[in-house]
Design an enzyme around this catalytic site. Structure first.
Site: not given
Ligand code: NAG
Ligand code: NAG
Ligand code: NAG
Ligand code: NAG
Ligand code: NAG
Ligand code: NAG
Length: 462
Positions: A249, A354
């Site tokens: 991320e 995720e």
């Protein structure tokens, strides 16, 4: 793991003053640098954790996984080697210091030996060999293991000492090596995910450092050091893992120069890994919050090989998303599928790396330690006005049967979307007090099936 929309980001963080102290030196014996494992799995002493007193040679990985053919069915081992206050609130509560809000301040604002003792106990107990048994028994074929750069014992070039990571507390590496052997002996494949980079790649507490202005991309020293970390991992344990995720991320939404740094880093990281270990190890990149379409024709075959895209799906980090009805969360998830499948079809293997079944941001400290929830208006400046958080988080004994039915449907639809591409990795295996996020509690509560191919609600998207 937080997917924070761009427009809300400016309001998401507290600013903390952070000064880099320069005093810590960790001794890293050769055996450990060569990819050893702790001989004594029960060892919990700080000394043996940080020095890795003995070692076995790295052994080859299990039969290669057929990415793109067999779907990844996996779970993240969140909150283990990178602390997250919402996953283990007790570790933060026990400090008695509300300025300790992430792993960086955990090392910075208390006695180093105290912090090391708590962390060592945590590394030794949060995920155990029994968890790997349960993960295998649940039919899962992968774990994704988040790791902070500070846990990777890069040699400093001076004697046996490693590069200074102060105020972070190093020592998790030997516990990682132990886990890789647990995975291997059960036929579980491993995505090793660099989840925290120097300076922070996103400013989220789950990068190690909750800060308003993530400093990773703006400073080439940080980026170069991250590449050194990737090279060290590939050279030392590349044979013990299946996939190396170059960075979790990175905040591509920060600016176009930040996004360009991410792009260059993916290319450079790809080359570093290929130079270190050749073609066997798969390499994972992420969409950097820019959408998978932003990565069209990037690191594709045949110029690059063995690359996977990691896409994260949450629908709870903004008021409009929270205001979707439960049914709308499901139908919105369905709209992601065509985008992911069309990207995957003409680019690279794509994984939903995720996602969770939580439809609220109610889990305590999910938005940061001391920060409330948008759901019930306790967030500092946003209120979704959806009422109380009671019954939406915490102990499943408070979950209604209709809520558990939703959790099952939402689990099924997202696994279906993941399996339409190269697979899925649930976030997360365990959480102290947020059962709606916990794969293990979902199995116990029955909203996650023991066999991940079971469907009670087939065709939710049709
Ligand atoms: C480095 O570690 C090895 C093995 O533990 C030890 O024999 C050696 O004395 C150490 N060297 C230094 C400079 O500390
Ligand atoms: C870049 O990061 C390094 C290491 O953290 C630091 O020493 C240096 O001062 C930083 N440079 C700038 C321009 O901020
Ligand atoms: C980063 O690495 C590149 C390539 O090795 C080098 O040219 C550059 O000078 C390095 N930058 C810093 C700030 O260390
Ligand atoms: C799918 O892709 C299109 C085109 O890039 C975009 O407009 C749309 O928002 C995407 N849908 C989702 C759910 O991300
Ligand atoms: C159930 O919810 C109530 C109200 O939030 C709370 O006081 C209680 O502790 C919860 N029970 C469990 C077992 O979590
Ligand atoms: C959840 O609630 C049940 C029933 O009240 C209780 O037995 C259990 O200990 C609770 N679990 C946690 C983690 O608080």
């Amino acid at each position: 793991m937080l997917h924070v929309p761009l427009t809300l980001l400016l309001h998401c963080f507290l600013i903390i003053g952070a000064s880099q102290a320069q005093q810590c030196r960790l001794v890293a014996p050769k055996a450990l640098l060569n990819g050893g494992t702790p001989t004594s799995p029960s060892s919990s002493s700080a000394a043996s954790a940080s020095t890795g007193s003995a070692a076995a040679p790295a052994t080859p990985s299990i039969t290669p996984f057929s990415y793109g053919k067999t779907p990844i069915r996996g779970v993240n081992l969140g909150g283990w080697f990178v602390l997250e206050p919402w996953i283990t609130p007790s570790i933060f509560e026990n400090t008695g210091n509300s300025d300790i809000i992430d792993e960086y301040t955990f090392g910075q604002m208390q006695d180093t030996n105290t912090a090391l003792g708590v962390l060592t106990n945590h590394w030794d107990t949060w995920i155990t060999e029994d968890d790997f048994d349960a993960i295998a028994a649940a039919g899962l074929n992968h774990v994704r293991v988040p790791l902070g750069y500070w846990s990777v014992p890069l040699p400093s070039g001076k004697g046996n000492s490693t590069v200074n990571v102060s105020p972070y507390i190093p020592g998790a590496w030997t516990y990682l090596l132990r886990a890789l052997n647990w995975a291997k002996s059960r036929g579980i494949h491993v995505i090793l995910d660099l989840h925290g980079a120097p300076g922070s790649q996103n400013g989220f507490d789950n990068s190690g450092q909750r800060i308003a202005n993530p400093l990773w991309a703006g400073n080439q020293t940080n980026v170069n050091r991250t590449l050194d970390v990737i090279q060290f991992i590939a050279e030392n344990i590349g044979g013990m893992i299946d996939v190396l995720e170059l960075l979790n991320e990175p905040a591509g939404f920060e600016s176009s120069s930040f996004a360009q740094t991410v792009r260059d880093y993916w290319s450079d990281g790809y080359n570093v890994v290929r130079d270190a270990v050749g073609g066997g190890l798969k390499i994972m990149i992420g969409d950097a919050f820019l959408g998978v379409a932003s990565w069209t024709d990037f690191l594709t075959y045949p110029g690059a090989q063995g690359v996977l895209m990691d896409y994260h799906e949450y629908q709870i980090f903004s008021v409009p998303e929270l205001q979707r009805s439960l049914d709308d969360h499901i139908s919105f998830a369905c709209t992601l599928q065509p985008n992911l499948t069309s990207f995957a079809a003409s680019n690279i293997w794509t994984v939903v790396g995720e996602w969770s079944t939580a439809p609220t941001d109610c889990a305590k400290w999910l938005n940061g330690l001391g920060v409330g929830a948008r759901w019930d208006g306790t967030y500092w400046n946003q209120n979704a006005a959806l009422g109380s958080c009671d019954g939406w988080t915490g102990n499943m004994s408070n979950f209604s049967s209709s809520y558990k039915t939703f959790l099952r449907k939402y689990w099924e639809v997202q696994t279906e979307i993941g399996e339409a591409v190269s697979g899925w990795v649930y976030w997360t295996w365990k959480a102290e007090n947020a059962d709606e996020w916990s794969y293990s509690k979902g199995l116990e509560g029955g909203w996650i099936p023991q066999d991940p191919t079971d469907r009670m609600y087939p065709n939710l998207c049709s």
